[in-house]
Design a protein around this motif. Structure first.
Motif, PDB file in Angstrom:
ATOM      1  N   PRO A   1       0.786  -1.170   0.111  1.00  0.00           N
ATOM      2  CA  PRO A   1      -0.013   0.096  -0.017  1.00  0.00           C
ATOM      3  C   PRO A   1       0.929   1.153  -0.101  1.00  0.00           C
ATOM      4  N   THR A   2       0.297   2.347  -0.495  1.00  0.00           N
ATOM      5  CA  THR A   2       1.101   3.722  -0.370  1.00  0.00           C
ATOM      6  C   THR A   2       0.281   4.454   0.451  1.00  0.00           C
ATOM      7  N   PRO A   3       1.062   5.255   1.382  1.00  0.00           N
ATOM      8  CA  PRO A   3       2.419   4.811   1.936  1.00  0.00           C
ATOM      9  C   PRO A   3       2.124   3.445   2.840  1.00  0.00           C
ATOM     10  N   ALA A   4       3.236   2.776   2.651  1.00  0.00           N
ATOM     11  CA  ALA A   4       3.612   1.601   3.401  1.00  0.00           C
ATOM     12  C   ALA A   4       3.560   1.699   4.918  1.00  0.00           C
ATOM     13  N   PRO A   5       2.890   0.871   5.573  1.00  0.00           N
ATOM     14  CA  PRO A   5       2.971   1.037   7.205  1.00  0.00           C
ATOM     15  C   PRO A   5       4.206   1.418   7.640  1.00  0.00           C
ATOM     16  N   VAL A   6       5.363   1.272   7.110  1.00  0.00           N
ATOM     17  CA  VAL A   6       6.557   1.629   7.688  1.00  0.00           C
ATOM     18  C   VAL A   6       7.356   1.716   6.596  1.00  0.00           C
ATOM     19  N   PRO A   7       8.110   2.929   6.412  1.00  0.00           N
ATOM     20  CA  PRO A   7       9.175   3.184   5.327  1.00  0.00           C
ATOM     21  C   PRO A   7       9.888   1.838   5.134  1.00  0.00           C
ATOM     22  N   VAL A   8       9.812   1.719   3.523  1.00  0.00           N
ATOM     23  CA  VAL A   8      10.647   0.357   3.037  1.00  0.00           C
ATOM     24  C   VAL A   8      11.862   0.980   2.409  1.00  0.00           C
ATOM     25  N   ALA A   9      13.143   0.247   2.668  1.00  0.00           N
ATOM     26  CA  ALA A   9      14.233   0.388   2.178  1.00  0.00           C
ATOM     27  C   ALA A   9      14.887  -0.682   1.315  1.00  0.00           C
ATOM     28  N   THR A  10      15.449  -0.645   0.075  1.00  0.00           N
ATOM     29  CA  THR A  10      16.068  -1.651  -0.295  1.00  0.00           C
ATOM     30  C   THR A  10      17.022  -1.164  -1.406  1.00  0.00           C
ATOM     31  N   GLY A  11      17.819  -2.089  -1.852  1.00  0.00           N
ATOM     32  CA  GLY A  11      18.952  -1.833  -3.170  1.00  0.00           C
ATOM     33  C   GLY A  11      20.188  -2.228  -2.688  1.00  0.00           C
ATOM     34  N   GLU A  12      20.533  -3.230  -1.667  1.00  0.00           N
ATOM     35  CA  GLU A  12      22.079  -3.468  -1.560  1.00  0.00           C
ATOM     36  C   GLU A  12      22.284  -4.541  -2.613  1.00  0.00           C
ATOM     37  N   ARG A  13      21.303  -5.140  -3.207  1.00  0.00           N
ATOM     38  CA  ARG A  13      21.414  -6.358  -3.898  1.00  0.00           C
ATOM     39  C   ARG A  13      21.255  -5.951  -5.586  1.00  0.00           C
ATOM     40  N   LEU A  14      21.141  -4.741  -5.791  1.00  0.00           N
ATOM     41  CA  LEU A  14      20.968  -4.134  -7.033  1.00  0.00           C
ATOM     42  C   LEU A  14      22.343  -3.590  -7.658  1.00  0.00           C
ATOM     43  N   THR A  15      22.520  -3.961  -9.024  1.00  0.00           N
ATOM     44  CA  THR A  15      23.453  -3.587  -9.780  1.00  0.00           C
ATOM     45  C   THR A  15      22.999  -2.777 -11.097  1.00  0.00           C
ATOM     46  N   GLY A  16      23.626  -1.750 -11.421  1.00  0.00           N
ATOM     47  CA  GLY A  16      23.357  -0.923 -12.570  1.00  0.00           C
ATOM     48  C   GLY A  16      22.435   0.254 -12.359  1.00  0.00           C
ATOM     49  N   LEU A  17      22.258   1.055 -13.189  1.00  0.00           N
ATOM     50  CA  LEU A  17      21.402   2.187 -12.783  1.00  0.00           C
ATOM     51  C   LEU A  17      19.862   1.596 -13.232  1.00  0.00           C
ATOM     52  N   ALA A  18      19.680   1.014 -14.108  1.00  0.00           N
ATOM     53  CA  ALA A  18      18.446   0.333 -14.647  1.00  0.00           C
ATOM     54  C   ALA A  18      17.868  -0.289 -13.695  1.00  0.00           C
ATOM     55  N   ALA A  19      18.351  -1.096 -12.821  1.00  0.00           N
ATOM     56  CA  ALA A  19      17.648  -1.872 -11.983  1.00  0.00           C
ATOM     57  C   ALA A  19      17.037  -0.801 -10.597  1.00  0.00           C
ATOM     58  N   PHE A  20      17.847   0.065 -10.183  1.00  0.00           N
ATOM     59  CA  PHE A  20      17.430   1.094  -9.305  1.00  0.00           C
ATOM     60  C   PHE A  20      16.241   1.858  -9.750  1.00  0.00           C
ATOM     61  N   ASP A  21      16.503   2.231 -11.245  1.00  0.00           N
ATOM     62  CA  ASP A  21      15.402   3.129 -11.692  1.00  0.00           C
ATOM     63  C   ASP A  21      13.986   2.328 -12.013  1.00  0.00           C
ATOM     64  N   ARG A  22      14.081   1.084 -11.980  1.00  0.00           N
ATOM     65  CA  ARG A  22      12.832   0.171 -11.824  1.00  0.00           C
ATOM     66  C   ARG A  22      12.229   0.081 -10.500  1.00  0.00           C
ATOM     67  N   VAL A  23      13.180  -0.140  -9.613  1.00  0.00           N
ATOM     68  CA  VAL A  23      12.540  -0.087  -8.057  1.00  0.00           C
ATOM     69  C   VAL A  23      12.254   1.168  -7.564  1.00  0.00           C
ATOM     70  N   LEU A  24      12.667   2.292  -7.992  1.00  0.00           N
ATOM     71  CA  LEU A  24      12.142   3.731  -7.747  1.00  0.00           C
ATOM     72  C   LEU A  24      10.783   3.887  -8.362  1.00  0.00           C
ATOM     73  N   ARG A  25      10.737   3.555  -9.380  1.00  0.00           N
ATOM     74  CA  ARG A  25       9.347   3.700 -10.216  1.00  0.00           C
ATOM     75  C   ARG A  25       8.232   3.077  -9.649  1.00  0.00           C
ATOM     76  N   THR A  26       8.502   2.062  -8.653  1.00  0.00           N
ATOM     77  CA  THR A  26       7.290   1.243  -7.948  1.00  0.00           C
ATOM     78  C   THR A  26       6.748   2.410  -7.080  1.00  0.00           C
ATOM     79  N   GLY A  27       7.237   3.214  -6.534  1.00  0.00           N
ATOM     80  CA  GLY A  27       6.632   4.247  -5.554  1.00  0.00           C
ATOM     81  C   GLY A  27       6.622   3.566  -4.154  1.00  0.00           C
ATOM     82  N   ALA A  28       7.023   2.530  -3.947  1.00  0.00           N
ATOM     83  CA  ALA A  28       6.650   1.851  -2.640  1.00  0.00           C
ATOM     84  C   ALA A  28       8.182   2.017  -1.825  1.00  0.00           C
ATOM     85  N   VAL A  29       8.971   2.532  -2.467  1.00  0.00           N
ATOM     86  CA  VAL A  29      10.463   2.568  -1.544  1.00  0.00           C
ATOM     87  C   VAL A  29      10.711   4.040  -1.134  1.00  0.00           C
ATOM     88  N   SER A  30      11.041   4.226   0.041  1.00  0.00           N
ATOM     89  CA  SER A  30      11.099   5.464   0.757  1.00  0.00           C
ATOM     90  C   SER A  30      12.623   5.541   0.882  1.00  0.00           C
TER      91      SER A  30
END
Length: 393
Positions: A249-278
């Motif tokens: 749900p937006t906003p999530a019950p608690v801010p969500v963090a992610t990214g440590e296992r992402l490589t390359g700019l495109a992967a981060f772009d896809r995750v940021l576009r979900t709108g779920a990551v704070s």
């Protein structure tokens, strides 16, 4: 000589410390300038594969080149190696280490701190949170007591892993989907509740869920973490499962963090576009180096999202992370491991590590040339696995 200095040799070290086993590189130029880099692959499977991969890339794309060619070298590593175009963590980690070492050497050759090459410092002191404080603690009560000591030492933020167990080598073991049950959910919530009671309401708590939570239990767990004042929940879902981020749900019950296992700019772009990551968590040792890191930070700023760099490797990785974070306006916090040196068998490879300089939850950004730290050869020499020199034709 500056950026005309040519890279004439490289050394690869595999550091065999308890829990973490990072592979690091030191470049040398014909003027004697050095540059340090960290592959970031310091835990989990793959650490033994890093030294030969790193040595191959150094031999084929780096040795004999001037420091002024560092961007060209990165392009060659990305486009000329075939596999780096969609690199996994191992390949991206090796490329990241080379990029770091080139940046460090270039900054040292110019006599400036690395952040000057990354757009300039916007932070003099960085907010940090403590990780690794639980190493060596084998019972829940011991871990809670250790957390209280962390707070007494002046740390104002810490991270915990309520779903994992530690093995005999102090490595974290995350549960697989086959091991998930309601009891695990309840024990995780109970751990965070007791931790909150022990450290008090004024301490910032971050929770790492290790990508283990099934969707049907996510609402209850995230809701409980919200009620316990958790600042962010890291990787609630499998990092390869972007669909579950869309499901939140937006906003999530608690801010969500992610990214440590992402490589390359495109992967981060896809995750940021979900709108779920704070909070986004690029790792300068894994994402692709300093250029990718700064690009991710700029992309996150466009989404009004803050950056909390993932950092879990050697003190070289910490030093690069600090320099990178100093140039990020939308910084949230920096991950540090100030208690690794207390783990039995740990050997410090730097003469002047940054972690002991943390005061009241803040770390001052070094202003020495490069990343501001150096290898302690009396210790690091025991971990040397590859020495490469430029071939003269």
């Amino acid at each position: 000589m500056g950026l005309s200095e040519r890279i004439t040799s490289a050394e690869v070290y595999r550091i065999l410390n308890p829990s973490l086993r990072p592979t690091v590189v030191r470049l040398r130029t014909d003027a004697g300038t050095v540059g340090l880099g960290d592959t970031g692959v310091s835990y989990g499977a793959g650490t033994e594969a890093m030294p030969p991969l790193l040595a191959e890339l150094l031999r084929t794309a780096v040795l004999g080149r001037p420091l002024s060619a560092r961007h060209e070298i990165l392009l060659e590593l990305t486009y000329g190696t075939f596999w780096a175009k969609r690199a996994g963590s191992l390949f991206a980690g090796a490329v990241s280490a080379i990029d770091q070492a080139l940046h460090d050497a270039a900054a040292r050759a110019l006599g400036v701190p690395l952040h000057e090459l990354l757009g300039g410092r916007v932070h003099t002191r960085l907010p940090v949170y403590a990780n690794g404080w639980y190493f060596g603690q084998h019972s829940e009560e011991d871990r809670l007591t250790a957390a209280r000591r962390v707070v007494a030492d002046g740390h104002r933020a810490l991270k915990t892993y309520p779903l994992v167990r530690q093995d005999e080598e102090q490595r974290l073991r995350h549960p697989s989907p086959a091991r998930w049950d309601s009891a695990l959910l309840r024990s995780a919530i109970d751990h965070v509740r007791r931790l909150r009671e022990r450290v008090g309401d004024d301490v910032r708590l971050m929770v790492d869920l290790g990508g283990c939570v099934p969707r049907d239990h996510a609402p209850e767990l995230l809701g409980a973490l919200r009620d316990l004042g958790v600042e962010f929940a890291e990787e609630p879902f499998d990092p390869a499962d972007e669909s579950s981020l869309h499901w939140l749900p937006t906003p999530a019950p608690v801010p969500v963090a992610t990214g440590e296992r992402l490589t390359g700019l495109a992967a981060f772009d896809r995750v940021l576009r979900t709108g779920a990551v704070s909070i986004i968590q690029p790792d300068v040792c894994l994402a692709g180096g300093h250029g990718v890191f700064q690009s991710v930070a700029a992309l996150a700023r466009g989404h009004s999202i803050r950056v909390s760099p993932h950092n879990c490797s050697s003190g070289i990785g910490t030093a690069h992370t600090v320099q990178a974070a100093a140039a990020v306006p939308n910084l949230h916090s920096v991950e540090t491991f100030p208690y690794l040196s207390a783990v039995p068998g740990y050997r410090e490879i730097l003469t002047d590590p940054l972690e002991p300089r943390i005061e009241a939850g803040l770390l001052t950004v070094p202003d020495r040339p490069g990343i501001g730290v150096d290898l302690d050869d009396t210790v690091a020499s025991a971990f040397l696995v590859k020495r490469l020199k430029e071939r003269h034709i």
